[in-house]
Every structure is written in structure tokens, then in C-alpha cells.
Design a protein around this motif. Sequence first.
Motif, PDB file in Angstrom:
ATOM      1  N   GLU A  76       0.824  -1.209   0.000  1.00 17.82           N
ATOM      2  CA  GLU A  76       0.000   0.000   0.000  1.00 17.82           C
ATOM      3  C   GLU A  76       0.860   1.261   0.000  1.00 17.82           C
ATOM      4  OE1 GLU A  76      -2.257  -0.581   3.505  1.00 17.82           O
ATOM      5  OE2 GLU A  76      -3.675  -1.969   2.571  1.00 17.82           O
ATOM      6  N   LEU A  77       0.386   2.292  -0.713  1.00 14.71           N
ATOM      7  CA  LEU A  77       1.077   3.585  -0.721  1.00 14.71           C
ATOM      8  C   LEU A  77       0.952   4.287   0.626  1.00 14.71           C
ATOM      9  CD1 LEU A  77       0.020   4.990  -4.212  1.00 14.71           C
ATOM     10  CD2 LEU A  77       2.276   4.165  -3.556  1.00 14.71           C
ATOM     11  N   ARG A  78      -0.214   4.216   1.231  1.00  8.75           N
ATOM     12  CA  ARG A  78      -0.515   4.872   2.501  1.00  8.75           C
ATOM     13  C   ARG A  78      -0.403   6.393   2.397  1.00  8.75           C
ATOM     14  NH1 ARG A  78      -3.133   1.991   6.162  1.00  8.75           N
ATOM     15  NH2 ARG A  78      -2.162   3.185   7.830  1.00  8.75           N
ATOM     16  N   MET A  79      -1.148   6.970   1.455  1.00  9.65           N
ATOM     17  CA  MET A  79      -1.230   8.420   1.320  1.00  9.65           C
ATOM     18  C   MET A  79      -2.686   8.855   1.412  1.00  9.65           C
ATOM     19  SD  MET A  79       1.426   9.775  -1.606  1.00  9.65           S
ATOM     20  CE  MET A  79       0.587   8.958  -2.960  1.00  9.65           C
ATOM     21  N   ASP A  80      -2.930   9.959   2.120  1.00  8.32           N
ATOM     22  CA  ASP A  80      -4.234  10.627   2.092  1.00  8.32           C
ATOM     23  C   ASP A  80      -4.210  11.661   0.975  1.00  8.32           C
ATOM     24  OD1 ASP A  80      -4.656   9.237   4.381  1.00  8.32           O
ATOM     25  OD2 ASP A  80      -4.919  10.975   5.684  1.00  8.32           O
ATOM     26  N   LEU A  81      -5.274  11.716   0.195  1.00  6.75           N
ATOM     27  CA  LEU A  81      -5.332  12.631  -0.937  1.00  6.75           C
ATOM     28  C   LEU A  81      -6.591  13.469  -0.894  1.00  6.75           C
ATOM     29  CD1 LEU A  81      -4.291  10.077  -3.715  1.00  6.75           C
ATOM     30  CD2 LEU A  81      -2.795  11.658  -2.478  1.00  6.75           C
ATOM     31  N   LYS A  82      -6.473  14.753  -1.168  1.00  7.58           N
ATOM     32  CA  LYS A  82      -7.625  15.634  -1.350  1.00  7.58           C
ATOM     33  C   LYS A  82      -7.881  15.787  -2.845  1.00  7.58           C
ATOM     34  CE  LYS A  82      -7.327  18.677   2.699  1.00  7.58           C
ATOM     35  NZ  LYS A  82      -7.186  20.099   3.119  1.00  7.58           N
ATOM     36  N   GLN A  83      -9.154  15.730  -3.202  1.00 11.47           N
ATOM     37  CA  GLN A  83      -9.516  15.840  -4.614  1.00 11.47           C
ATOM     38  C   GLN A  83     -10.675  16.799  -4.782  1.00 11.47           C
ATOM     39  OE1 GLN A  83     -12.038  12.843  -6.024  1.00 11.47           O
ATOM     40  NE2 GLN A  83     -11.322  12.875  -8.150  1.00 11.47           N
ATOM     41  N   TYR A  84     -10.562  17.699  -5.758  1.00 11.55           N
ATOM     42  CA  TYR A  84     -11.715  18.472  -6.206  1.00 11.55           C
ATOM     43  C   TYR A  84     -12.166  17.852  -7.517  1.00 11.55           C
ATOM     44  CZ  TYR A  84     -14.853  22.380  -6.882  1.00 11.55           C
ATOM     45  OH  TYR A  84     -15.967  23.137  -7.040  1.00 11.55           O
ATOM     46  N   PRO A  85     -13.433  17.421  -7.635  1.00 10.15           N
ATOM     47  CA  PRO A  85     -13.861  16.558  -8.739  1.00 10.15           C
ATOM     48  C   PRO A  85     -13.456  17.010 -10.129  1.00 10.15           C
ATOM     49  CG  PRO A  85     -15.605  16.743  -7.124  1.00 10.15           C
ATOM     50  CD  PRO A  85     -14.531  17.688  -6.683  1.00 10.15           C
TER      51      PRO A  85
END
Length: 221
Positions: free
Chosen positions: A154-163
Motif C-alpha cells: 500500500e502507498l498509505r497516502m491521504d489525498l484531497k480531490q476536487y472533482p
Amino acid sequence: RLKAALAPAPGHKMLTCCLGVQPATAEEVSVPSTASRQISLESAGKAVESNAPARFTMRLQKTSPREQFGWRVDVMHGEAMFIGGVLDEGLVHRYNESAPEEAKVLADDYVVAVNGVSGSSVAIGEELKKAQVLDLTIQRPRRVSASCRRGGKELRMDLKQYPSGRGVLIHAIGEGVARAQMPELQVGDRIVRVNDATGASTALIEALGGDELALEVLRVD
């Protein structure tokens, strides 16, 4: 595998590689974004950083309170406003027509201050809305490339996304492949390319599910 957790706030999405995330906020004006350069899969596990980016100041003056800037921006970073693209009309376009090349506002730039207001992308946005004369500090992004081979881990990253935005923001990095093989990645970096996928956040999220990954990220100093 990427797991999507949706609906923190209307119009926003949160994505995570096995960790929780915080809501993203963004302000948007529709415009196509530009593609960034290719990254090779060679030298997996190493990160390469570009030269230090430029910073310059510029002045905009509105002719009316409702005049459009003609750019696409979001405030996911928290401290600086990201410019995802510039339209061929509006206040910024008119400025660019007479500005020297080194002082043109470009896609992937960051607004780091307006009229002395800095440190908060939301506060910068509010100043852009209310002031008639605007002295902006623009920061070119630092471009960092990194690559890894996951090997099923697993990468184990949290990501924020704007659609409909450009790129995805790294919100947190846990103990996993990302930290072990791409140590130069930082919280606040914006991923704009994963292998052959560029720009659109949905395409980048899908590409992050692969095994061999070559990333390009943007960073504001």
C-alpha cells in the motif's frame, strides 16, 4: 487499492490510500488545464527535484467589482491559491498580453500573497474578491518527480480531490511504499501526473492503483 470516502461537503470528494482525510475546499472557474512534462519510470525509488522556482509581483486593477479574473483556482493547499488554468479572456488574460514572459501568469502557478495578505488561501481569496487594486505575489511551482514499485503493498497516502480540478493534493503520508520509496514527497504537494495520466483528478486516482508508478508533483515554497 484506493478507497473513496465521499461527501464531506457539497461538490468535494475525499480519497484515501488506506487512511482518513480532511475535506477539501475549492473555488473554480471552468477552463481546460495544461498538461505537464513526461516522467520516466527509470530509477524507481528515487526522487528528482527541479531548480528553485521564480517568484514575482504584479498588479491588477478591476474596472468593476464584478469583473471576472478569467482563471481557474482552488484553495486546497491551505496557504496558497493554486491556478489550474487561465482563460483567453478576463482580467488576467489582459495582464498577460502586455507582461514579459517571465512575469506572465501561467497554469500551475500559485498566488502566495495579495495586498500583503498571505498564509491562508481562503484569506487570499477574500482579498481578491473585495479589493479593487490588487498587488499579487505569484510563485512558480517547484516540480518534483518520483517513482516506485509497489509490489502489491500500500502507498498509505491521504489525498484531497476536487472533482473537476487539476491534480490531487497529498494531505498525509503514512508508513507505506510512498514514504519508503519516495521520501522526498511532502504533505501539500500536488500530484499532476501519474505515468501517462495527467491533470484530471479522477484519472490520476485510477492510475495510482498501478504497480509501477512515476509521479510528477508541484510544490510551493
